[in-house]
Each structure stands twice: as structure tokens, then as C-alpha cells.
Design a protein around this motif. Structure first.
Motif, PDB file in Angstrom:
ATOM      1  N   GLU A 108      -8.337  -5.083   1.154  1.00 53.37           N
ATOM      2  CA  GLU A 108      -6.992  -4.496   1.188  1.00 53.37           C
ATOM      3  C   GLU A 108      -5.926  -5.569   1.363  1.00 53.37           C
ATOM      4  OE1 GLU A 108      -9.538  -3.385   3.182  1.00 53.37           O
ATOM      5  OE2 GLU A 108     -10.001  -1.588   2.010  1.00 53.37           O
ATOM      6  N   VAL A 109      -6.155  -6.512   2.275  1.00 56.30           N
ATOM      7  CA  VAL A 109      -5.168  -7.574   2.525  1.00 56.30           C
ATOM      8  C   VAL A 109      -5.032  -8.461   1.287  1.00 56.30           C
ATOM      9  CG1 VAL A 109      -4.653  -9.620   3.922  1.00 56.30           C
ATOM     10  CG2 VAL A 109      -5.476  -7.528   5.024  1.00 56.30           C
ATOM     11  N   VAL A 110      -6.156  -8.854   0.717  1.00 56.98           N
ATOM     12  CA  VAL A 110      -6.120  -9.679  -0.496  1.00 56.98           C
ATOM     13  C   VAL A 110      -5.424  -8.920  -1.625  1.00 56.98           C
ATOM     14  CG1 VAL A 110      -7.531 -10.820  -2.258  1.00 56.98           C
ATOM     15  CG2 VAL A 110      -8.144 -11.016   0.160  1.00 56.98           C
ATOM     16  N   GLY A 111      -5.699  -7.639  -1.733  1.00 58.75           N
ATOM     17  CA  GLY A 111      -5.060  -6.811  -2.761  1.00 58.75           C
ATOM     18  C   GLY A 111      -3.550  -6.762  -2.601  1.00 58.75           C
ATOM     19  N   ARG A 112      -3.076  -6.526  -1.368  1.00 55.35           N
ATOM     20  CA  ARG A 112      -1.623  -6.493  -1.124  1.00 55.35           C
ATOM     21  C   ARG A 112      -0.993  -7.828  -1.480  1.00 55.35           C
ATOM     22  NH1 ARG A 112      -2.881  -3.643   3.716  1.00 55.35           N
ATOM     23  NH2 ARG A 112      -2.603  -5.556   4.930  1.00 55.35           N
ATOM     24  N   PHE A 113      -1.654  -8.920  -1.079  1.00 51.90           N
ATOM     25  CA  PHE A 113      -1.141 -10.255  -1.363  1.00 51.90           C
ATOM     26  C   PHE A 113      -1.048 -10.481  -2.868  1.00 51.90           C
ATOM     27  CE2 PHE A 113      -1.444 -14.749  -2.138  1.00 51.90           C
ATOM     28  CZ  PHE A 113      -0.581 -15.290  -1.202  1.00 51.90           C
ATOM     29  N   CYS A 114      -2.131 -10.192  -3.569  1.00 54.09           N
ATOM     30  CA  CYS A 114      -2.193 -10.479  -5.007  1.00 54.09           C
ATOM     31  C   CYS A 114      -1.275  -9.588  -5.830  1.00 54.09           C
ATOM     32  CB  CYS A 114      -3.632 -10.403  -5.493  1.00 54.09           C
ATOM     33  SG  CYS A 114      -4.625 -11.794  -4.890  1.00 54.09           S
ATOM     34  N   VAL A 115      -1.054  -8.356  -5.397  1.00 55.31           N
ATOM     35  CA  VAL A 115      -0.109  -7.478  -6.105  1.00 55.31           C
ATOM     36  C   VAL A 115       1.279  -8.112  -6.095  1.00 55.31           C
ATOM     37  CG1 VAL A 115       1.161  -5.301  -5.859  1.00 55.31           C
ATOM     38  CG2 VAL A 115      -1.329  -5.293  -5.859  1.00 55.31           C
ATOM     39  N   GLU A 116       1.675  -8.659  -4.966  1.00 61.94           N
ATOM     40  CA  GLU A 116       3.002  -9.284  -4.877  1.00 61.94           C
ATOM     41  C   GLU A 116       3.095 -10.543  -5.720  1.00 61.94           C
ATOM     42  OE1 GLU A 116       5.492  -7.679  -3.742  1.00 61.94           O
ATOM     43  OE2 GLU A 116       4.213  -6.090  -2.956  1.00 61.94           O
ATOM     44  N   ILE A 117       2.030 -11.325  -5.744  1.00 61.76           N
ATOM     45  CA  ILE A 117       2.024 -12.527  -6.590  1.00 61.76           C
ATOM     46  C   ILE A 117       2.081 -12.129  -8.057  1.00 61.76           C
ATOM     47  CG2 ILE A 117       0.625 -14.523  -7.299  1.00 61.76           C
ATOM     48  CD1 ILE A 117       1.987 -14.811  -4.536  1.00 61.76           C
TER      49      ILE A 117
END
Length: 94
Positions: free
Chosen positions: A23-32
């Protein structure tokens, strides 16, 4: 130093649990992928910049996910520029 005097009796290496999760990696990567900065993505994922740097250094899975998100951002930007260039030659000059 005795075992009990180290950091209030904590075992070596027994720190706070990692925030690393899908979930954390997903949130980060969505913003990138949206084209946002690393700093903004860190805030959105609720991780510190030092955590981001450590994960990039130590976690190949995270590095690959970030690289894919950056590539997606670049593809979207190029597509957008190409669309504008069809309407106005000045966009192609960019």
C-alpha cells in the motif's frame, strides 16, 4: 556494555517495524507516475525522505517500482506534448 543497558534493554536490530508495504509503495508510485516530486510522493505515502533513500539503496523491488512509475510519468508527458504539438507548432519546439 551489558545487554540490559543498551537502548533501554532493546535487542540489537529490534527497532520500529518497517513501514514498507504494498500500500505504501503503491501510494508513493502513484504520485510519481502523476509527475509529482519525490518530496511530494514521500508526504503522500507518509514516509520520510531518508526512508525513501534507504529503500532505494536497499530494496531492488522498490527501486524497480519507482523506475516504472517514473517511466509512466515520462510516457504521459511525452504523449501530452505530442497532442499539443499537433495543435500548435510551438509545443513541438519544447
Amino acid at each position: 556494555m551489558s545487554e540490559g543497558s543498551r537502548r533501554g534493554g532493546a535487542r540489537p536490530g529490534a527497532g520500529r517495524p518497517s513501514k514498507y508495504s504494498v500500500e505504501v509503495v503503491g501510494r508513493f508510485c502513484v504520485e510519481i507516475a502523476k509527475g509529482n516530486s519525490i518530496a511530494y510522493a514521500c508526504r503522500a505515502a507518509r514516509i520520510g525522505h531518508s526512508t525513501y533513500k534507504r529503500w532505494m539503496r536497499e530494496n531492488p523491488e522498490f527501486r524497480d517500482a519507482v523506475a516504472n512509475a517514473e517511466a509512466e510519468s515520462e510516457r504521459a508527458l511525452v504523449k501530452q506534448l505530442q497532442g499539443h504539438a499537433e495543435k500548435d507548432w510551438r509545443a513541438a519546439k519544447f
